[in-house]
Design a protein around this motif. Structure first.
Motif, PDB file in Angstrom:
ATOM      1  N   THR A   4     -10.715   4.092   4.992  1.00  0.00           N
ATOM      2  CA  THR A   4     -11.268   4.558   6.151  1.00  0.00           C
ATOM      3  C   THR A   4     -11.263   3.686   7.304  1.00  0.00           C
ATOM      4  OG1 THR A   4     -13.445   3.406   5.459  1.00  0.00           O
ATOM      5  CG2 THR A   4     -13.165   5.679   4.647  1.00  0.00           C
ATOM      6  N   ARG A   5     -10.678   2.391   7.218  1.00  0.00           N
ATOM      7  CA  ARG A   5     -10.284   1.398   8.297  1.00  0.00           C
ATOM      8  C   ARG A   5      -9.080   1.482   8.807  1.00  0.00           C
ATOM      9  NH1 ARG A   5     -10.933  -3.857   7.045  1.00  0.00           N
ATOM     10  NH2 ARG A   5     -11.200  -4.138   9.273  1.00  0.00           N
ATOM     11  N   PHE A   6      -8.143   2.793   8.215  1.00  0.00           N
ATOM     12  CA  PHE A   6      -6.727   2.703   8.870  1.00  0.00           C
ATOM     13  C   PHE A   6      -6.822   3.283  10.048  1.00  0.00           C
ATOM     14  CE2 PHE A   6      -2.643   4.859   9.328  1.00  0.00           C
ATOM     15  CZ  PHE A   6      -1.752   3.821   8.726  1.00  0.00           C
ATOM     16  N   PRO A   7      -5.919   3.066  11.128  1.00  0.00           N
ATOM     17  CA  PRO A   7      -4.856   2.134  11.132  1.00  0.00           C
ATOM     18  C   PRO A   7      -5.286   0.608  11.580  1.00  0.00           C
ATOM     19  CG  PRO A   7      -4.786   3.279  13.180  1.00  0.00           C
ATOM     20  CD  PRO A   7      -5.928   3.964  12.417  1.00  0.00           C
ATOM     21  N   GLU A   8      -6.965   0.266  11.789  1.00  0.00           N
ATOM     22  CA  GLU A   8      -7.060  -0.861  12.264  1.00  0.00           C
ATOM     23  C   GLU A   8      -6.591  -2.227  11.394  1.00  0.00           C
ATOM     24  OE1 GLU A   8      -8.781   1.733  12.219  1.00  0.00           O
ATOM     25  OE2 GLU A   8      -9.153   2.480  14.213  1.00  0.00           O
ATOM     26  N   ASN A   9      -6.568  -1.797  10.275  1.00  0.00           N
ATOM     27  CA  ASN A   9      -6.554  -2.933   9.107  1.00  0.00           C
ATOM     28  C   ASN A   9      -5.061  -2.944   8.663  1.00  0.00           C
ATOM     29  OD1 ASN A   9      -6.760  -0.885   7.529  1.00  0.00           O
ATOM     30  ND2 ASN A   9      -7.994  -1.919   6.132  1.00  0.00           N
ATOM     31  N   ARG A  10      -4.036  -2.103   9.034  1.00  0.00           N
ATOM     32  CA  ARG A  10      -2.809  -2.053   8.547  1.00  0.00           C
ATOM     33  C   ARG A  10      -2.010  -3.092   8.666  1.00  0.00           C
ATOM     34  NH1 ARG A  10      -0.438   2.817  12.010  1.00  0.00           N
ATOM     35  NH2 ARG A  10      -0.934   1.753  14.274  1.00  0.00           N
ATOM     36  N   LYS A  11      -1.119  -3.570   7.585  1.00  0.00           N
ATOM     37  CA  LYS A  11      -0.292  -4.682   7.745  1.00  0.00           C
ATOM     38  C   LYS A  11       0.856  -4.483   8.434  1.00  0.00           C
ATOM     39  CE  LYS A  11      -1.761  -5.747   3.035  1.00  0.00           C
ATOM     40  NZ  LYS A  11      -1.589  -6.343   1.774  1.00  0.00           N
ATOM     41  N   GLN A  12       1.352  -5.651   9.265  1.00  0.00           N
ATOM     42  CA  GLN A  12       2.532  -5.297   9.936  1.00  0.00           C
ATOM     43  C   GLN A  12       3.766  -5.498   9.043  1.00  0.00           C
ATOM     44  OE1 GLN A  12       2.775  -4.737  13.524  1.00  0.00           O
ATOM     45  NE2 GLN A  12       0.607  -4.268  12.743  1.00  0.00           N
ATOM     46  N   LEU A  13       3.494  -6.294   8.056  1.00  0.00           N
ATOM     47  CA  LEU A  13       4.672  -6.478   6.899  1.00  0.00           C
ATOM     48  C   LEU A  13       4.279  -5.576   5.507  1.00  0.00           C
ATOM     49  CD1 LEU A  13       5.889  -9.983   7.671  1.00  0.00           C
ATOM     50  CD2 LEU A  13       6.765  -7.967   8.643  1.00  0.00           C
ATOM     51  N   PRO A  14       4.353  -4.353   5.930  1.00  0.00           N
ATOM     52  CA  PRO A  14       3.629  -3.584   4.585  1.00  0.00           C
ATOM     53  C   PRO A  14       4.707  -3.700   3.459  1.00  0.00           C
ATOM     54  CG  PRO A  14       4.469  -2.250   5.961  1.00  0.00           C
ATOM     55  CD  PRO A  14       4.672  -3.134   6.732  1.00  0.00           C
ATOM     56  N   LYS A  15       4.215  -3.489   2.179  1.00  0.00           N
ATOM     57  CA  LYS A  15       5.248  -3.492   1.046  1.00  0.00           C
ATOM     58  C   LYS A  15       5.099  -1.881   0.648  1.00  0.00           C
ATOM     59  CE  LYS A  15       4.101  -7.528  -1.700  1.00  0.00           C
ATOM     60  NZ  LYS A  15       3.329  -8.170  -0.551  1.00  0.00           N
ATOM     61  N   VAL A  16       6.376  -1.374   0.747  1.00  0.00           N
ATOM     62  CA  VAL A  16       6.766  -0.035   0.904  1.00  0.00           C
ATOM     63  C   VAL A  16       7.293   0.517  -0.534  1.00  0.00           C
ATOM     64  CG1 VAL A  16       7.966   1.994   1.930  1.00  0.00           C
ATOM     65  CG2 VAL A  16       7.076  -0.081   3.112  1.00  0.00           C
ATOM     66  N   LEU A  17       7.053   1.739  -1.127  1.00  0.00           N
ATOM     67  CA  LEU A  17       7.399   2.300  -2.285  1.00  0.00           C
ATOM     68  C   LEU A  17       7.886   3.599  -1.752  1.00  0.00           C
ATOM     69  CD1 LEU A  17       8.010   2.390  -5.410  1.00  0.00           C
ATOM     70  CD2 LEU A  17       5.575   3.263  -5.632  1.00  0.00           C
ATOM     71  N   VAL A  18       9.171   4.138  -2.430  1.00  0.00           N
ATOM     72  CA  VAL A  18       9.501   5.427  -1.723  1.00  0.00           C
ATOM     73  C   VAL A  18      10.233   6.073  -3.120  1.00  0.00           C
ATOM     74  CG1 VAL A  18       9.905   5.167   0.437  1.00  0.00           C
ATOM     75  CG2 VAL A  18      11.698   4.681  -0.910  1.00  0.00           C
ATOM     76  N   PHE A  19      10.159   7.346  -3.159  1.00  0.00           N
ATOM     77  CA  PHE A  19      10.741   8.099  -4.349  1.00  0.00           C
ATOM     78  C   PHE A  19      11.256   9.503  -3.768  1.00  0.00           C
ATOM     79  CE2 PHE A  19       6.402   7.509  -5.329  1.00  0.00           C
ATOM     80  CZ  PHE A  19       5.737   8.577  -5.743  1.00  0.00           C
ATOM     81  N   ASP A  20      12.246   9.942  -4.477  1.00  0.00           N
ATOM     82  CA  ASP A  20      12.872  11.535  -4.061  1.00  0.00           C
ATOM     83  C   ASP A  20      13.399  11.894  -5.566  1.00  0.00           C
ATOM     84  OD1 ASP A  20      14.221  13.524  -3.186  1.00  0.00           O
ATOM     85  OD2 ASP A  20      15.469  12.478  -1.921  1.00  0.00           O
ATOM     86  N   THR A  21      12.704  13.223  -5.799  1.00  0.00           N
ATOM     87  CA  THR A  21      13.444  14.042  -6.961  1.00  0.00           C
ATOM     88  C   THR A  21      13.735  15.377  -6.387  1.00  0.00           C
ATOM     89  OG1 THR A  21      11.132  14.654  -7.691  1.00  0.00           O
ATOM     90  CG2 THR A  21      12.145  12.569  -8.781  1.00  0.00           C
ATOM     91  N   SER A  22      14.050  15.357  -5.309  1.00  0.00           N
ATOM     92  CA  SER A  22      14.159  16.853  -4.472  1.00  0.00           C
ATOM     93  C   SER A  22      15.464  17.293  -4.980  1.00  0.00           C
ATOM     94  CB  SER A  22      14.119  16.832  -3.100  1.00  0.00           C
ATOM     95  OG  SER A  22      15.337  15.955  -2.551  1.00  0.00           O
ATOM     96  N   GLY A  23      16.361  16.664  -5.735  1.00  0.00           N
ATOM     97  CA  GLY A  23      18.038  17.134  -5.835  1.00  0.00           C
ATOM     98  C   GLY A  23      18.180  16.813  -7.597  1.00  0.00           C
ATOM     99  N   PRO A  24      19.385  16.787  -7.943  1.00  0.00           N
ATOM    100  CA  PRO A  24      19.820  16.526  -9.217  1.00  0.00           C
ATOM    101  C   PRO A  24      20.069  14.833  -9.421  1.00  0.00           C
ATOM    102  CG  PRO A  24      21.572  16.963  -8.252  1.00  0.00           C
ATOM    103  CD  PRO A  24      20.680  17.467  -7.248  1.00  0.00           C
ATOM    104  N   PHE A  25      18.592  14.253  -9.047  1.00  0.00           N
ATOM    105  CA  PHE A  25      18.723  12.616  -9.189  1.00  0.00           C
ATOM    106  C   PHE A  25      17.401  12.406  -9.194  1.00  0.00           C
ATOM    107  CE2 PHE A  25      19.144  14.298  -4.813  1.00  0.00           C
ATOM    108  CZ  PHE A  25      17.880  13.917  -4.212  1.00  0.00           C
ATOM    109  N   VAL A  26      17.169  11.005  -9.627  1.00  0.00           N
ATOM    110  CA  VAL A  26      15.845  10.213  -9.165  1.00  0.00           C
ATOM    111  C   VAL A  26      16.145   9.102  -8.293  1.00  0.00           C
ATOM    112  CG1 VAL A  26      14.042   9.034 -10.241  1.00  0.00           C
ATOM    113  CG2 VAL A  26      14.622  10.996 -11.249  1.00  0.00           C
ATOM    114  N   ALA A  27      15.613   8.968  -7.005  1.00  0.00           N
ATOM    115  CA  ALA A  27      15.858   7.958  -6.318  1.00  0.00           C
ATOM    116  C   ALA A  27      14.596   7.352  -6.023  1.00  0.00           C
ATOM    117  CB  ALA A  27      16.334   8.433  -4.963  1.00  0.00           C
ATOM    118  N   VAL A  28      14.502   5.860  -6.245  1.00  0.00           N
ATOM    119  CA  VAL A  28      13.280   4.969  -6.167  1.00  0.00           C
ATOM    120  C   VAL A  28      13.728   3.781  -5.684  1.00  0.00           C
ATOM    121  CG1 VAL A  28      11.784   3.703  -7.329  1.00  0.00           C
ATOM    122  CG2 VAL A  28      12.099   5.981  -8.239  1.00  0.00           C
ATOM    123  N   GLY A  29      12.724   3.354  -4.489  1.00  0.00           N
ATOM    124  CA  GLY A  29      13.065   2.278  -3.814  1.00  0.00           C
ATOM    125  C   GLY A  29      11.862   1.846  -2.895  1.00  0.00           C
TER     126      GLY A  29
END
Length: 234
Positions: A4-29
């Motif tokens: 509830t305090r976003f974006p006031e307390n967001r980090k300038q160097l966030p740790k990011v997780l992403v993923f994609d399974t929209s095609g014939p693959f699994v992409a994670v990073g």
């Protein structure tokens, strides 16, 4: 619960997780501080069983746990109907459980990085059955709705209301029909680029984002059963 305090307390160097399974693959990073990477596993099926072990492997290699993640980015399509559902559902569940923002990223963004692309661009990415998904862009705005087309016989309503260029999958083939410039570029999943986009969305967001929604473009190929369903006895 959402932060509830976003974006006031967001980090300038966030740790990011992403993923994609929209095609014939699994992409994670993911990553942090502009240092992004990941892995892509090619597979025609089995994404649901493979996604979370791949996420766990990436987190272990990074020395993180899920509790360390500040933001999630997920591919919302267009693409494979079931694959999109797998990743979007997983991202929404994780975001809710961790109380962190989840940003949807379209395949058009993944193809060309940080949108907007140049004024008057039609972006094209691969679709099943030798077709293409396309979306028009103006200066910082989306033009029209994404479509699925046959690049060899594109509909005339793809013409944008100003000088146009086509970029991406079979772009030069599409461009011939509009007397436009075409720039071919093969699309492939890229977790590092995806993480960069997710970080930018996180740092620029004016508010906590709503849960991402699938961008199917076309309905699923599966059809309802023709047989009369059995009567359910209470």
């Amino acid at each position: 619960m959402p932060d509830t305090r976003f974006p006031e307390n967001r980090k300038q160097l966030p740790k990011v997780l992403v993923f994609d399974t929209s095609g014939p693959f699994v992409a994670v990073g993911g990553g942090t501080n502009g240092s992004f990477g990941g892995r892509v596993l090619d597979m025609a099926k089995g994404q649901a069983e493979t996604l979370f072990p791949t996420i766990e492997g990436f987190l272990t290699d990074s020395g993180w746990t899920l509790a360390d993640i500040d933001v999630i980015g997920v591919a919302t399509g267009p693409g494979n109907f079931t694959g999109i559902r797998i990743s979007v559902s997983a991202a929404r569940g994780l975001g809710l459980a961790l109380g962190i923002p989840v940003f949807g990223i379209t395949q058009f963004e993944l193809a060309y990085g940080h949108l907007p692309v140049p004024h008057g661009t039609l972006v094209s990415v691969p679709a099943p059955r030798d077709l293409a998904y396309v979306q028009g862009f103006g200066t910082g705005v989306i033009i029209g709705q994404p479509q699925i087309i046959d690049p060899a016989h594109p509909p005339r309503d793809l013409q944008l209301p100003f000088e146009m260029e086509i970029r991406g999958h079979r772009a030069s083939e599409i461009a011939v029909h509009f007397n436009a410039a075409g720039y071919d570029d093969a699309y492939k999943p890229d977790p590092a680029r995806m993480a960069d986009i997710a970080q930018t969305k996180y740092l620029e967001a004016a508010a906590f984002p709503p849960p991402p929604a699938p961008n199917y473009v076309k309905p699923p190929d599966a059809a309802p059963a023709r047989d009369t369903p059995p009567r359910i006895v209470a």
